[in-house]
Design a protein around this motif. Sequence first.
Motif, PDB file in Angstrom:
ATOM      1  N   LEU A 166      46.438  40.832  34.992  1.00 15.75           N
ATOM      2  CA  LEU A 166      46.296  41.841  35.729  1.00 15.75           C
ATOM      3  C   LEU A 166      46.265  41.327  37.266  1.00 15.75           C
ATOM      4  O   LEU A 166      46.771  42.167  38.104  1.00 15.75           O
ATOM      5  N   ARG A 220      49.754  40.508  38.283  1.00 15.23           N
ATOM      6  CA  ARG A 220      50.427  41.581  38.473  1.00 15.23           C
ATOM      7  C   ARG A 220      50.323  42.317  39.764  1.00 15.23           C
ATOM      8  O   ARG A 220      51.202  42.858  40.463  1.00 15.23           O
ATOM      9  N   LYS A 280      53.806  50.799  34.837  1.00 16.10           N
ATOM     10  CA  LYS A 280      52.899  50.314  33.779  1.00 16.10           C
ATOM     11  C   LYS A 280      51.625  49.976  34.489  1.00 16.10           C
ATOM     12  O   LYS A 280      50.337  50.063  34.029  1.00 16.10           O
ATOM     13  N   LEU A 281      51.732  49.091  36.011  1.00 18.63           N
ATOM     14  CA  LEU A 281      50.523  48.598  36.387  1.00 18.63           C
ATOM     15  C   LEU A 281      49.777  49.783  37.024  1.00 18.63           C
ATOM     16  O   LEU A 281      48.587  49.410  37.224  1.00 18.63           O
ATOM     17  N   LYS A 313      49.440  52.603  35.808  1.00 19.95           N
ATOM     18  CA  LYS A 313      48.424  52.955  34.675  1.00 19.95           C
ATOM     19  C   LYS A 313      47.257  52.209  34.372  1.00 19.95           C
ATOM     20  O   LYS A 313      46.326  52.691  33.841  1.00 19.95           O
ATOM     21  N   GLU A 314      47.726  50.781  34.245  1.00 22.88           N
ATOM     22  CA  GLU A 314      46.748  50.036  33.485  1.00 22.88           C
ATOM     23  C   GLU A 314      46.061  49.021  34.528  1.00 22.88           C
ATOM     24  O   GLU A 314      44.974  48.489  33.984  1.00 22.88           O
ATOM     25  N   GLY A 315      46.392  49.013  35.576  1.00 23.66           N
ATOM     26  CA  GLY A 315      45.909  48.034  36.615  1.00 23.66           C
ATOM     27  C   GLY A 315      44.576  48.148  36.854  1.00 23.66           C
ATOM     28  O   GLY A 315      43.925  49.008  36.781  1.00 23.66           O
ATOM     29  N   LYS A 316      43.922  47.163  37.657  1.00 25.68           N
ATOM     30  CA  LYS A 316      42.697  47.241  38.275  1.00 25.68           C
ATOM     31  C   LYS A 316      43.096  48.324  39.909  1.00 25.68           C
ATOM     32  O   LYS A 316      44.254  48.444  39.939  1.00 25.68           O
ATOM     33  N   GLN A 371      46.560  49.047  41.397  1.00 24.26           N
ATOM     34  CA  GLN A 371      47.387  50.267  41.262  1.00 24.26           C
ATOM     35  C   GLN A 371      47.572  50.757  42.679  1.00 24.26           C
ATOM     36  O   GLN A 371      48.617  51.314  42.666  1.00 24.26           O
ATOM     37  N   LYS A 398      49.148  61.945  36.072  1.00 22.02           N
ATOM     38  CA  LYS A 398      47.892  61.222  35.303  1.00 22.02           C
ATOM     39  C   LYS A 398      46.865  60.619  36.178  1.00 22.02           C
ATOM     40  O   LYS A 398      45.761  60.712  36.241  1.00 22.02           O
TER      41      LYS A 398
END
Length: 639
Positions: A159, A162, A194-195, A197-200, A204, A235
């Motif tokens: 993460l 990324r 994707k980052l 949605k999912e990253g720190k 983000q 979202k």
Amino acid sequence: MAGIVKEILAKPIQLADQIIKLSDDSTSYFRQDCSELKSKTEKLAALLRQAARASNDLYERPTRRIIDDTEQVLEKALAIIQKCRANGVIKRVFTIIPAAAFRKMGNQLENSIGDVSWLLRVSASSRDDEYLGLPPIAANEPILCLIWEQIANLYSGTLDDRSDAAASLVSLARDNDRYGKLIIEEGGVVPLLKLLKEGKLEGQENAAMAIGLLGRDHESVEYMIHAGVCSVFAKILKDAPMKVQAVVAWAVSELVEHHPKCQDLFAQHNIIRLLVGHLAFETVQEHSKYAITSNKTNSIHAAAVVLASKSNEKSVGGNKPVDYDDEKNGLVRHPAGNKHPNQMHSVVTNTMAINFQSKPKNSNVTNHHHLQHQQNVLLGGASIKGREMEDHVTKAYMKKMAARALWQLAKGNSSICRSITESRALLCFAVLLEKGPEDVKYNSAMALMEITAVAETDSDLRRSAFKPNTPACKAVVDQLYVIIKKADSDLLVPCINAIGNLARTFKATETRMIGPLVKLLDDGEAEITKAASIALTKFACTDNYLHINHCKAIISAGGAKHLVQLVYFGEQIVQASAVSLLCYIALHVPDSEELAQAEVLTVLVWASKQPFLQHEAVATLLEEANSKLELYQSRNARH
């Protein structure tokens, strides 16, 4: 993906094996050269097989490019090896292959070895921050491999890796439009989403910033729309930390600005509702249609709020929409009324009190607690848990970007403007114009300008959104008036434009806007003067039912002398609008003594002979105004 990569690798592996096998059949004359090519091909074949085993991890874009180049090199190498085989006396005697051809082929195989080695390293999930360098394929375009490396990090890194890769792509996209195109072409959008949605938190933010920077033309925005950017943004605006939401709101404004056709797609994903919720948070209470109704009690409460609002509208003058294009009577009070502009606080308090009336009588909660709770309800349909704990800078930035996004989304779109105005967004804009930071004020003013511009041509929207005696409309008009009267703000031009767009809604006795606008005709800045003359033209034009009343008000405020000066001595960008306004005044009040004293007929005759004023619409107006004035003032003009 793995199957595609294996299919791509199958042919070059077969070519390499064929080269290795045929090298042993070369004649003694070429054996040394063929042996060197065989050695390099064996290294390359081993790397290709390693790539096939790691096909799940390989990044497709550079894989295709590198393997395609490698395949071409191996085909050339095979052609040379086949020429070196001992297939007869004549061929052995007459086959001539220059030594330079072997050297060139050897270099090309070395480059392919370097390219495939780099591909394996860049696709590895853990590289311990090693410097990969540039593969030989990047000799002519080094930036492409840098982009490949960062996108590979987005696919397979941690993460933190990324997040760093997204930050690097932000720098590249900001520096050069072409780099942004390459990032999109090389598949960077999907891992960025994707980052997001999912990253720190930092990852983000970086991902959202990169996406906003990539959307610089309609093709790029279209690509991101198809990649699912709308649903991801929705979202984030609903659930993510406010710092990320603010950057996403900015990204929405960027994508819509560069591709307005995507406005409705964002609206379909509830982006409007979510942005209005952010705008309303800690500003004013939002319309009940945006409140969360998780149970029956809340639904009943929301209905009570709506009923109370309707009752209040009736008590202050009725809720029937009034548009002077239709009513033609000028008897209903304008939204601005005679209200003093400093009474904004009362407007907001009264509006919120309407909703407070619906609180059950048997509630044990104090009034203060109830109002505070209402303010802290998510009005855009999203969770605001912990949002009140955000720092003031983040909250202000969120409002700035929400207003900016709504500004871009509203531009030229009636359905979105209707969605915005059916909420309490207008009241939010009014409050932010009064009390918000300067950049929030500016974006709010621009949003109002775009909404009123749509309402100017959409009578249904005009009647529903700007009907008289509603607190929101009163608040908006009051704030626009204050800004125009002070005339010392960067908000001046959009506020002037907004008032001009609302010109059809003003009643005959509502003349307070005319004086400040006429005064601005004498402003030294051409942009402000032009905006004021255009706004006044919307009051004075024939399409405005009360044009005679407004023309007289403009004359009484001293507009004639200012317009004469502008026609003669104004900058060229101002002269056409000044002439148009003067023509409408002359058409509608031709017997005015002030026009005679200002020698307006002489001015218009002069203007009709100027080549830069020969636009068809202006020329027609000039002809009509001259004819009308000659009936009343030709004698005065000659004198």
